[in-house]
Design a protein around this motif. Structure first.
Motif, PDB file in Angstrom:
ATOM      1  N   VAL A 217     -29.048 -87.771  77.019  1.00 54.64           N
ATOM      2  CA  VAL A 217     -29.794 -87.682  75.758  1.00 54.64           C
ATOM      3  C   VAL A 217     -28.820 -87.689  74.577  1.00 54.64           C
ATOM      4  N   LEU A 218     -27.755 -86.890  74.680  1.00 50.16           N
ATOM      5  CA  LEU A 218     -26.758 -86.841  73.604  1.00 50.16           C
ATOM      6  C   LEU A 218     -26.154 -88.221  73.362  1.00 50.16           C
ATOM      7  N   ASN A 219     -25.791 -88.918  74.426  1.00 49.55           N
ATOM      8  CA  ASN A 219     -25.201 -90.261  74.286  1.00 49.55           C
ATOM      9  C   ASN A 219     -26.146 -91.203  73.550  1.00 49.55           C
ATOM     10  N   ARG A 220     -27.440 -91.107  73.887  1.00 52.64           N
ATOM     11  CA  ARG A 220     -28.426 -91.969  73.251  1.00 52.64           C
ATOM     12  C   ARG A 220     -28.504 -91.691  71.749  1.00 52.64           C
ATOM     13  N   PHE A 221     -28.545 -90.404  71.396  1.00 54.67           N
ATOM     14  CA  PHE A 221     -28.624 -90.050  69.977  1.00 54.67           C
ATOM     15  C   PHE A 221     -27.345 -90.430  69.237  1.00 54.67           C
ATOM     16  N   LEU A 222     -26.197 -90.255  69.875  1.00 57.66           N
ATOM     17  CA  LEU A 222     -24.931 -90.649  69.237  1.00 57.66           C
ATOM     18  C   LEU A 222     -24.934 -92.157  68.983  1.00 57.66           C
ATOM     19  N   GLU A 223     -25.403 -92.904  69.987  1.00 59.75           N
ATOM     20  CA  GLU A 223     -25.469 -94.362  69.859  1.00 59.75           C
ATOM     21  C   GLU A 223     -26.387 -94.764  68.704  1.00 59.75           C
ATOM     22  N   GLU A 224     -27.561 -94.117  68.638  1.00 59.14           N
ATOM     23  CA  GLU A 224     -28.511 -94.422  67.562  1.00 59.14           C
ATOM     24  C   GLU A 224     -27.953 -94.044  66.196  1.00 59.14           C
ATOM     25  N   THR A 225     -27.048 -93.058  66.174  1.00 55.24           N
ATOM     26  CA  THR A 225     -26.449 -92.602  64.931  1.00 55.24           C
ATOM     27  C   THR A 225     -25.265 -93.485  64.550  1.00 55.24           C
ATOM     28  N   GLY A 226     -24.861 -94.375  65.462  1.00 51.54           N
ATOM     29  CA  GLY A 226     -23.709 -95.228  65.197  1.00 51.54           C
ATOM     30  C   GLY A 226     -22.392 -94.486  65.386  1.00 51.54           C
ATOM     31  N   LEU A 227     -22.435 -93.418  66.175  1.00 49.37           N
ATOM     32  CA  LEU A 227     -21.237 -92.619  66.467  1.00 49.37           C
ATOM     33  C   LEU A 227     -20.868 -92.824  67.928  1.00 49.37           C
ATOM     34  N   PRO A 228     -19.879 -93.649  68.227  1.00 53.30           N
ATOM     35  CA  PRO A 228     -19.491 -93.776  69.636  1.00 53.30           C
ATOM     36  C   PRO A 228     -19.041 -92.426  70.180  1.00 53.30           C
ATOM     37  N   ARG A 229     -19.428 -92.119  71.396  1.00 49.41           N
ATOM     38  CA  ARG A 229     -19.078 -90.831  72.003  1.00 49.41           C
ATOM     39  C   ARG A 229     -17.576 -90.590  71.970  1.00 49.41           C
ATOM     40  N   ASP A 230     -16.795 -91.656  72.128  1.00 46.63           N
ATOM     41  CA  ASP A 230     -15.340 -91.450  72.157  1.00 46.63           C
ATOM     42  C   ASP A 230     -14.738 -91.217  70.771  1.00 46.63           C
ATOM     43  N   GLU A 231     -15.599 -91.134  69.746  1.00 47.39           N
ATOM     44  CA  GLU A 231     -15.110 -90.826  68.392  1.00 47.39           C
ATOM     45  C   GLU A 231     -15.511 -89.429  67.935  1.00 47.39           C
ATOM     46  N   VAL A 232     -16.085 -88.639  68.846  1.00 46.19           N
ATOM     47  CA  VAL A 232     -16.404 -87.245  68.529  1.00 46.19           C
ATOM     48  C   VAL A 232     -15.753 -86.375  69.606  1.00 46.19           C
ATOM     49  N   PHE A 233     -15.434 -85.135  69.248  1.00 47.62           N
ATOM     50  CA  PHE A 233     -14.907 -84.215  70.248  1.00 47.62           C
ATOM     51  C   PHE A 233     -16.072 -83.352  70.716  1.00 47.62           C
ATOM     52  N   ILE A 234     -16.261 -83.270  72.029  1.00 50.32           N
ATOM     53  CA  ILE A 234     -17.389 -82.535  72.604  1.00 50.32           C
ATOM     54  C   ILE A 234     -16.861 -81.429  73.510  1.00 50.32           C
ATOM     55  N   THR A 235     -17.334 -80.209  73.288  1.00 51.28           N
ATOM     56  CA  THR A 235     -16.921 -79.073  74.104  1.00 51.28           C
ATOM     57  C   THR A 235     -18.056 -78.053  74.162  1.00 51.28           C
ATOM     58  N   SER A 236     -17.760 -76.873  74.676  1.00 46.81           N
ATOM     59  CA  SER A 236     -18.751 -75.799  74.779  1.00 46.81           C
ATOM     60  C   SER A 236     -18.136 -74.478  74.339  1.00 46.81           C
ATOM     61  N   ILE A 237     -19.005 -73.521  74.059  1.00 45.84           N
ATOM     62  CA  ILE A 237     -18.571 -72.173  73.687  1.00 45.84           C
ATOM     63  C   ILE A 237     -17.734 -71.560  74.802  1.00 45.84           C
ATOM     64  N   VAL A 238     -18.253 -71.587  76.041  1.00 49.54           N
ATOM     65  CA  VAL A 238     -17.463 -71.163  77.201  1.00 49.54           C
ATOM     66  C   VAL A 238     -17.149 -72.400  78.035  1.00 49.54           C
ATOM     67  N   LYS A 239     -16.024 -72.356  78.729  1.00 49.77           N
ATOM     68  CA  LYS A 239     -15.507 -73.554  79.394  1.00 49.77           C
ATOM     69  C   LYS A 239     -15.822 -73.612  80.885  1.00 49.77           C
ATOM     70  N   CYS A 240     -16.453 -72.564  81.407  1.00 46.47           N
ATOM     71  CA  CYS A 240     -16.822 -72.535  82.836  1.00 46.47           C
ATOM     72  C   CYS A 240     -18.330 -72.318  82.966  1.00 46.47           C
ATOM     73  N   ARG A 241     -18.894 -72.875  84.021  1.00 47.91           N
ATOM     74  CA  ARG A 241     -20.338 -72.788  84.209  1.00 47.91           C
ATOM     75  C   ARG A 241     -20.773 -71.375  84.604  1.00 47.91           C
ATOM     76  N   PRO A 242     -21.707 -70.788  83.843  1.00 47.36           N
ATOM     77  CA  PRO A 242     -22.284 -69.516  84.288  1.00 47.36           C
ATOM     78  C   PRO A 242     -23.168 -69.761  85.519  1.00 47.36           C
ATOM     79  N   PRO A 243     -23.177 -68.825  86.473  1.00 42.16           N
ATOM     80  CA  PRO A 243     -24.003 -68.998  87.674  1.00 42.16           C
ATOM     81  C   PRO A 243     -25.458 -69.313  87.318  1.00 42.16           C
ATOM     82  N   LYS A 244     -26.016 -70.296  88.019  1.00 40.66           N
ATOM     83  CA  LYS A 244     -27.412 -70.716  87.828  1.00 40.66           C
ATOM     84  C   LYS A 244     -27.727 -71.057  86.375  1.00 40.66           C
TER      85      LYS A 244
END
Length: 195
Positions: free
Chosen positions: A64-91
């Motif tokens: 979904v994010l890739n689709r919206f970035l594409e529609e926005t004219g922002l190639p995914r490789d031109e934005v930095f994408i990360t998360s608040i925490v870097k490891c998956r919480p259980p479930k």
């Protein structure tokens, strides 16, 4: 910024054992994108696919994010994408306060290296943490999404632009138009910055 500093930070994230999330992860997910980068998108935490691949937003929400970035004219490789925490919480549970605290140094160092002009927290959880980090009074994601807030990091102004989390399209399809509106406003804002 020296490449070896960035490599060292990524290496520290990949081998981090500061909190209990390290015990159940397959891979830590530092994030990806150019460094420095004018736009930094921050989600809540890696999910199952992200944990397996060690890359951010590669599951359904990533599609979904890739689709919206594409529609926005922002190639995914031109934005930095990360998360608040870097490891998956259980479930895929919400990260706990001590886990966020344990990971906050990693995120601060990423922001310092990436030097974004715009930070886009995706979803209520990321927005809450970023608002708190920048000392911005927030509200529910339904009240703050698609609005511009200003903060400062290391003396530089940073624009904070929260959006609904891309997963909202899966869980609550009627909000797709809201998310589309957020990305349309983001595109407009970025075009003004890049003039």
């Amino acid at each position: 910024m020296h490449d070896d500093e960035w490599d060292s930070l990524n290496s520290q994230i990949m081998t981090c054992t500061r909190c209990r999330l390290s015990e159940s992860r397959t891979n830590a997910v530092p994030g990806e994108g150019p460094v420095p980068c004018p736009i930094m998108m921050i989600g809540e935490a890696p999910g199952e696919k992200e944990d397996q691949q060690g890359r951010p937003f590669v599951g359904r929400a990533g599609t979904v994010l890739n689709r919206f970035l594409e529609e926005t004219g922002l190639p995914r490789d031109e934005v930095f994408i990360t998360s608040i925490v870097k490891c998956r919480p259980p479930k895929n549970r919400d990260p706990k306060e001590d886990e966020i605290h344990s990971c906050s140094g990693h995120l601060d160092r990423q922001i310092a290296h990436i030097k974004p002009r715009v930070i886009v927290p995706m979803g209520r959880f990321a927005a809450g943490v970023i608002f708190s980090r920048f000392g911005i009074g927030g509200g529910k994601i339904s009240e703050v999404h698609g609005k511009l807030f200003r903060g400062a990091f290391d003396g530089d102004e940073v624009m904070i632009f929260p959006v609904y989390h891309p997963a909202v399209v899966t869980h609550n399809p009627p909000l797709r138009s809201e998310l589309a509106g957020d990305f349309a406003r983001l595109k407009e804002m970025l075009s003004r910055i890049n003039r």
